[in-house]
Each structure stands twice: as C-alpha cells, then as structure tokens.
Design an enzyme around this catalytic site. Structure first.
Site, PDB file in Angstrom:
ATOM      1  N   TYR A  85       0.841  -1.203   0.000  1.00  0.00           N
ATOM      2  CA  TYR A  85       0.000   0.000   0.000  1.00  0.00           C
ATOM      3  C   TYR A  85       0.873   1.249   0.000  1.00  0.00           C
ATOM      4  CZ  TYR A  85      -3.655   3.342   0.935  1.00  0.00           C
ATOM      5  OH  TYR A  85      -4.515   4.398   0.817  1.00  0.00           O
ATOM      6  N   PHE A 137      -7.407  22.378 -24.036  1.00  0.00           N
ATOM      7  CA  PHE A 137      -7.748  20.964 -24.166  1.00  0.00           C
ATOM      8  C   PHE A 137      -8.955  20.725 -23.271  1.00  0.00           C
ATOM      9  CE2 PHE A 137      -7.721  16.448 -23.202  1.00  0.00           C
ATOM     10  CZ  PHE A 137      -7.871  15.986 -24.494  1.00  0.00           C
ATOM     11  N   THR A 138      -9.799  19.797 -23.684  1.00  0.00           N
ATOM     12  CA  THR A 138     -11.120  19.616 -23.055  1.00  0.00           C
ATOM     13  C   THR A 138     -11.036  19.456 -21.534  1.00  0.00           C
ATOM     14  OG1 THR A 138     -10.918  17.263 -23.570  1.00  0.00           O
ATOM     15  CG2 THR A 138     -12.138  18.615 -25.139  1.00  0.00           C
ATOM     16  N   ASP A 228       1.779  20.864 -20.006  1.00  0.00           N
ATOM     17  CA  ASP A 228       1.077  19.611 -20.271  1.00  0.00           C
ATOM     18  C   ASP A 228       2.055  18.765 -21.085  1.00  0.00           C
ATOM     19  OD1 ASP A 228      -0.415  17.503 -21.245  1.00  0.00           O
ATOM     20  OD2 ASP A 228      -2.255  18.686 -21.388  1.00  0.00           O
ATOM     21  N   LYS A 271      -0.221   8.267 -23.170  1.00  0.00           N
ATOM     22  CA  LYS A 271       0.196   8.614 -24.543  1.00  0.00           C
ATOM     23  C   LYS A 271       1.684   8.295 -24.722  1.00  0.00           C
ATOM     24  CE  LYS A 271      -3.753  11.116 -24.136  1.00  0.00           C
ATOM     25  NZ  LYS A 271      -4.571  11.139 -22.907  1.00  0.00           N
ATOM     26  N   ARG A 395     -13.482  16.414 -33.251  1.00  0.00           N
ATOM     27  CA  ARG A 395     -12.770  17.474 -32.524  1.00  0.00           C
ATOM     28  C   ARG A 395     -13.213  18.796 -33.136  1.00  0.00           C
ATOM     29  NH1 ARG A 395     -10.206  15.364 -27.759  1.00  0.00           N
ATOM     30  NH2 ARG A 395     -12.421  15.569 -27.491  1.00  0.00           N
ATOM     31  N   PHE A 462     -18.886  15.705 -25.511  1.00  0.00           N
ATOM     32  CA  PHE A 462     -18.519  14.852 -26.651  1.00  0.00           C
ATOM     33  C   PHE A 462     -18.450  13.381 -26.280  1.00  0.00           C
ATOM     34  CE2 PHE A 462     -14.176  14.283 -25.146  1.00  0.00           C
ATOM     35  CZ  PHE A 462     -14.008  15.398 -24.339  1.00  0.00           C
TER      36      PHE A 462
HETATM   37  N1  F0G Z   1      -3.840  16.624 -21.818  1.00  0.00           N
HETATM   38  C1  F0G Z   1      -3.844  16.250 -23.098  1.00  0.00           C
HETATM   39  C2  F0G Z   1      -3.066  17.046 -24.097  1.00  0.00           C
HETATM   40  C3  F0G Z   1      -4.576  15.132 -23.500  1.00  0.00           C
HETATM   41  O1  F0G Z   1      -4.577  14.778 -24.778  1.00  0.00           O
HETATM   42  C4  F0G Z   1      -5.322  14.405 -22.534  1.00  0.00           C
HETATM   43  C5  F0G Z   1      -6.127  13.256 -22.919  1.00  0.00           C
HETATM   44  C6  F0G Z   1      -5.278  14.826 -21.208  1.00  0.00           C
HETATM   45  C7  F0G Z   1      -4.521  15.932 -20.879  1.00  0.00           C
HETATM   46  C8  F0G Z   1      -6.050  14.119 -20.128  1.00  0.00           C
HETATM   47  O2  F0G Z   1      -5.447  12.914 -19.821  1.00  0.00           O
HETATM   48  O3  F0G Z   1      -7.110  11.186 -20.555  1.00  0.00           O
HETATM   49  O4  F0G Z   1      -5.172  10.600 -19.084  1.00  0.00           O
HETATM   50  O5  F0G Z   1      -7.063  11.926 -18.198  1.00  0.00           O
HETATM   51  N2  F0G Z   1      -6.400  13.015 -24.114  1.00  0.00           N
HETATM   52  C9  F0G Z   1      -7.091  11.849 -24.631  1.00  0.00           C
HETATM   53  C10 F0G Z   1      -7.215  12.008 -26.120  1.00  0.00           C
HETATM   54  C11 F0G Z   1      -8.366  11.527 -23.960  1.00  0.00           C
HETATM   55  O6  F0G Z   1      -7.895  11.141 -26.716  1.00  0.00           O
HETATM   56  O7  F0G Z   1      -6.655  12.914 -26.706  1.00  0.00           O
HETATM   57  P1  F0G Z   1      -6.252  11.588 -19.399  1.00  0.00           P
END
Ligand code: F0G
Length: 470
Positions: A85, A137-138, A228, A271, A395, A462
């Site tokens: 843990y 970014f979303t 990021d 990624k 997108r 989305f």
């Molecule tokens: N920042 C970037 C640039 C991303 O592309 C993503 C996720 C995140 C943060 C968030 O990270 O998904 O691990 O919580 N992008 C995915 C995509 C979902 O399909 O581009 P996460």
C-alpha cells in the site's frame, strides 16, 4: 565492411524506406462487421463513436490514449509489481525515471492525466484567476474552470488555420500573452498553461525558442509556467527536425532542456509513455508539491501510488525510457506521416503540417454544405465508421462545448475529425485501408446530410452526447 542500416540498404534500390524498430510477438484478432451490423451499431450509439462497442470496431483510431502496445520489457515489469500500500519500490523507480528524463524534482502519481490536472488546478487557481494557454484541451480547461479560473487562448493565429504550414503552430503568441497580463494583472495569472504538440491544433509543436522567450516574459512578471507534457517527447522530435541547432541532439536531451524552462508538468502517461493507464504531476516548488501531495490522498490514493498499482508504475517507469528513443519516435511519427501523405496525394483536406499523434481531417472543407451547427465533424466520424468500421473522434463544435457565461455553443475555427494512431499497434497495411476508407467517404460527401444533437450531458459532452440524422 560497414554494417548496413535500413537507409543504406534502401539506397541500393533507389528507395529510402524506414521500418519499425521492433517485431511482433503477440497478436490480437480484429474483424470487420457487415454493413448492416455497422448501421445498427452506429444508430444504437447515437452516432457518437465514443458509444460504440470496441468489438464492433475494425481499426480503432479513436485515440492514442492508453491504446499503445507495451514492449516485452514492460510486460516483464508487470511481474515485478510491488503491491505494498505504501512505499512500493515501483514508485521510486517511477520517480527516478521522471527526474532523469524530465528533470523535475517532486513527483505525485495519479491514475491518469486528468487526475493531475485536477490537483494542479486546485493547488494554484483561485476564483477569478485567468489562465492563458496555447489552445484549450477539453479536460484541462474544465479543471481550470471548476477551480474558478477562466482559460484564455494565446496560441499563434496560424494554429487556427488548418492550411497554414507554420513549422511550430503550437507556439504561444507573446504579444497576446502580454496583452492578457496587461488587462488582468500578473497577480491574477497563477500560471501559463503550456502544452507540447498541441492536441486540438492537430498535434502541432512548440519551438525551443518560443518556450525560452516565454520564460523570459513570465520571469519579468513573476508568472509560473506549467507544462502539459502528455505528448512532449513527440514535440522534442519536431524540434530536432525543424529547429536550428538541434539536428544532432538526442530527443531525450531536447525534452529535458525544454522542461527546464518550465516550473512543473502534468502528464497523461497513456500517450507518450506507452502504457494503458497512469499519470503524474511533477513540480519544483516544495509548497506546490506539499499541497498536491496532500490532496492526492483525498482524490487518487496514497502519494506513493496515486491510483496506480505497483505493476502499472513499473511498466510506466520503463515506458518513459522507451518513449525518448530516437528510432522509436522516428517510426511513430513516420507512420502518422505515411497516412497523411496518402490523403494529401488524393486531395483530401487535412490539417497541415501533419502533427505527432494523428491525422486531422478538415470536416469544414470536406462538408462545405453542412453548417457547423449541424455538426460536420460528428457526421464525418459516423460516416467513416459506417463505410469501413474505422473509429475516429470528433474534434469540433461538440468537443468545444458551451460557453459557461452565455450557454451558447462555442464555435471553434477548427472543425476536425481525428484519426489517432496508437503507438506500435497497427501496420502500414492498416494505414492503407484507412486512407482508402477516408477517400470513399470523401467521394460521397455531397450525398451526406448533417445531424442534430438529441441528448447533451452537462460536462465534456462529446463523450456521451447522442445525435440523429437530419
Ligand atoms: N492533456 C492532453 C493534451 C490530453 O490529450 C489528454 C487526454 C489529457 C490531458 C487528459 O489525460 O485522458 O489521461 O485523463 N487526451 C485523450 C485524447 C483523452 O484522446 O486525446 P487523461
């Protein structure tokens, strides 16, 4: 006699092909469902590719997130999981890998990127703050808004023009940033939110000169820069390729130099790092570390696992080193480019130059007759699935969501469909099939009508919204 390289062997035949620096040890069968089955599947999914079942998909280009193939070493690393843990040895391996390759001092593990976005946003943003960044970014922007901040886009104008071939379309426009500082005051800007290979702009890189100049400007006002770093190893590849003075530097050295201009980073390890789950936050300021480490135990897990198992952390620590190998990155981006070049040769409008992780189809130019309010990119992604079982991602206006102040749709300049390439997963033949499918949908474009949204969730719509044909 000197050893042959793929290049020198290619020259013998007048060609200079590249190939992946690996061979395949295990395969996962995939198959194409019939047209009638695909029709039923996409209707049941409300024409939203996020709502399809994976087994109904043939080639899955929804995302490069958590979809990579791990190496034999990473799989072996899973067997070394220390599932204590507290204080797992894999955590310390992870910390060492991040310090070695990124250079930050303090590390907080999280279950994935948005966990880290949550921690950094809550630690640094106060209600009424402004966060300038190189395109939204979303999930990043939503966490900034939930912490009471307002995101302001300060990316260069070229980033919003799919046809512009600027080599560093991810760059921050320093004049725009200076204007924001002048308008709201430096004390209302907790940090600049800087992303490597800007996802929503088409995977477009930031130059070293730009981050250096950004550092200078921010230092004058005492403003922090948080990165990021999700696809920052890919960004380093573009710096080496396009920026003077970097042609002979290893990707690892470029990555570390770039991070050195920033105060910390959050990471979706799903990624660049070649794992199926994981993330982290890394900072140099001990006070920010203290605050994030205190919060991680509320939202993610103890500060030595943050939502990951020991084995996940081990695979991740190994993946960090693999991600910065020059031959890996050349093949990764080479494959994306291969697909892009096929599409460009056939006159299909895509975002130029081709970025790091994906090809972005320009739905606005493909469906010139469908207004943005009728979701051309959502429509294109659905048509592509119907034609060929290939899954892509919208997108455009759906991803951009609504303005929290007015409640209206945000209409982004870019209305795109992303064909995202998982790392080390598909072959060149899969890219050929994909290009041919896009061509078939493109040739049929004038017969296609737009859609209306029939269900809209409150956050990150989305992912779960549903649509019907007009
Ligand atoms: N920042 C970037 C640039 C991303 O592309 C993503 C996720 C995140 C943060 C968030 O990270 O998904 O691990 O919580 N992008 C995915 C995509 C979902 O399909 O581009 P996460």
């Amino acid at each position: 006699m000197t050893a042959s390289t793929p290049q020198t062997m290619g020259q013998q035949f007048g060609r200079r092909s590249w190939a992946e620096p690996w061979k395949i040890k295990m395969v996962e069968p995939i198959s194409l469902k019939s047209r009638a089955e695909r029709q039923q599947a996409i209707e049941e999914a409300g024409f939203n590719t996020f709502l399809l079942r994976s087994e109904d998909v043939y080639i899955d280009l929804l995302t490069d997130s958590g979809t990579s193939a791990m190496s034999d070493r990473q799989w072996a690393g899973l067997m070394l999981g220390d599932e204590a843990y507290a204080g797992s040895r894999n955590f310390y391996n992870l910390v060492e890998a991040i310090q070695t390759y990124y250079g930050y001092q303090y590390i907080v593990p999280t279950h994935q990127g948005r966990g880290a976005e949550h921690l950094i946003s809550q630690a640094l943003i106060k209600p009424g703050d402004t966060i300038p960044g190189n395109m939204y970014f979303t999930t990043t922007r939503l966490h900034q808004e939930l912490a009471g901040g307002t995101f302001v886009d300060v990316i260069i104008d070229e980033a919003h023009d799919p046809a512009s071939t600027h080599p560093f379309k991810g760059n921050v426009n320093l004049d725009k940033l200076a204007a924001v500082i002048k308008k709201v005051g430096a004390d209302k800007i907790p940090y600049v939110s800087l992303a490597g290979t800007v996802n929503m702009a088409g995977g477009q890189p930031v130059s070293m000169a730009n981050v250096r100049a950004l550092r200078n400007l921010c230092d004058r006002y005492g403003i922090k820069i948080y990165l990021d770093a999700t696809r920052m190893a890919e960004n380093a590849f573009f710096i080496r390729e396009r920026e003077e003075g970097y042609a002979d530097k290893p990707i690892a050295a470029i990555l570390k130099e770039f991070c050195g201009y920033t105060d910390g980073a959050w990471m979706s390890a799903k990624k660049d790092h070649l794992v199926n789950i994981g993330g982290w936050l890394a900072v140099n300021d001990p006070d920010v570390y203290d605050s994030a480490r205190n919060m991680v135990v509320i939202y993610e897990g103890l500060h030595t696992y943050g939502g990951m198992s020991g084995r996940d952390m081990e695979a991740l620590a190994i993946g960090i080193g693999e991600a910065v190998q020059d031959d890996h990155m050349a093949a990764r981006i080479g494959q994306v480019r291969y697909l892009g070049e096929l599409l460009v040769d056939w006159g299909i409008p895509i975002v130029q130059p081709v970025g790091g992780h994906a090809i972005f189809l320009d739905a606005k130019r493909i469906y010139e007759h469908i207004p943005q309010a009728e979701f051309p990119a959502q429509t294109l992604a659905a048509e592509l699935y119907l034609d060929s079982g290939i899954r892509a991602m919208e997108r455009g206006v759906v991803s951009a969501g609504r303005d929290p102040a007015t409640g209206d749709h945000r209409y982004p300049k870019l209305e795109l469909v992303r064909l995202t390439i998982p790392r080390r997963v598909y072959t060149q033949a899969h890219m050929d099939v994909t290009a041919e499918a896009v061509k078939a949908v493109y040739d049929n474009r004038l017969q296609t009508r737009g859609m209306k949204m029939v269900y809209e969730p409150k956050y990150l719509r989305f992912f779960q919204a549903r649509f019907a044909r007009l």
